[in-house]
Write an enzyme that holds these catalytic residues in place. Structure first.
Site, PDB file in Angstrom:
ATOM      1  CB  CYS A  28      16.589 -27.467 -18.396  1.00 22.64           C
ATOM      2  SG  CYS A  28      15.324 -28.036 -19.332  1.00 22.64           S
TER       3      CYS A  28
ATOM      4  CB  THR B 153      18.099 -26.498 -26.411  1.00 24.10           C
ATOM      5  OG1 THR B 153      18.511 -27.959 -25.496  1.00 24.10           O
ATOM      6  CG2 THR B 153      18.691 -26.643 -27.580  1.00 24.10           C
TER       7      THR B 153
END
Length: 233
Positions: free
Chosen positions: A197, A83
């Site tokens: 992202c 992440t």
């Protein structure tokens, strides 16, 4: 082959891509029946997202550090935090174990530098775009300056990530929004686009962009394979 430890589930939509990319790369480089030695500790993103909304980064850091320790105890030989946003607490994860930590910004910065670029658009969650923990690493280590969308466009990018991409929703309308943001940045001088992202690559592909896309998730997964196969220290 070294064992890769992945802190995943943020969201699992992109963690599944990590699993596929890593195993496919090992197969391609070692032979058709080879797969990666890999451990995945999958967190409940609902809880992580609540800590993000509450600004409770200390609790989030403790949870991710505990995940890293579980992976170390299970035999992992490196830590991959799958992440971008949660690299805000990367220091806590790095200090939780003695294992090498493969920071998601580093393979991205290296890829941009190989292309001799220094001005790129950064797309990601509001935390990644608005705060300095990600942009400052790219600038300090790689000389990469991150351009940002307008405030309104940043809000749309963030909304689409949480309301759609993290829940498995791929919308043509949202793709149009992202393509428009990229086009505006290109007109303003952006040389490339960081998909900052790990879910954005589900929506935006190279054919959707007039400039080169740097998919942080794919680059991160490739760096993990380099480590596992001994191509990185």
């Amino acid at each position: 082959m070294r064992t890769i430890g992945i802190i995943g589930g943020m969201s699992w939509e992109s963690s599944a891509l990590y699993y596929q990319w890593i195993n496919r790369a090992v197969r391609d480089r070692r032979g058709p029946l080879h797969s990666a030695r890999l451990l995945l500790d999958n967190l409940d993103f609902s809880q992580v997202a609540q800590w993000q909304r509450d600004g409770d980064w200390d609790t989030a850091a403790q949870a991710l550090a505990a995940s890293a320790r579980r992976l170390e105890a299970g035999g992992a030989e490196c830590i991959v935090l799958a992440t971008n946003t949660m690299h805000k607490v990367a220091d806590a994860v790095m200090h939780a174990t003695r294992l090498p930590f493969i920071h998601i910004a580093d393979p991205t910065g290296e890829a941009i530098r190989r292309r001799d670029m220094n001005n790129v658009l950064l797309l990601g969650t509001a935390f990644t775009m608005n705060e300095g923990f990600y942009r400052s690493r790219l600038l300090a280590k790689y000389g990469v300056h991150c351009l940002l969308p307008s405030e309104q466009d940043r809000a749309e990018v963030h909304r689409i990530i949480y309301d759609e991409l993290c829940t498995g929703v791929i919308s043509d309308a949202s793709q149009v929004i992202y393509r428009g943001i990229v086009a505006k940045a290109h007109a303003d001088g952006a040389q490339g686009v960081i998909l900052g992202c790990t879910e954005i690559g589900l929506l935006l592909r190279q054919e959707d962009s007039p400039v080169l896309l740097f998919d942080t998730a794919a680059l991160h997964a490739a760096a993990a394979v380099d480590f596992a196969l001994g191509d990185a220290a």
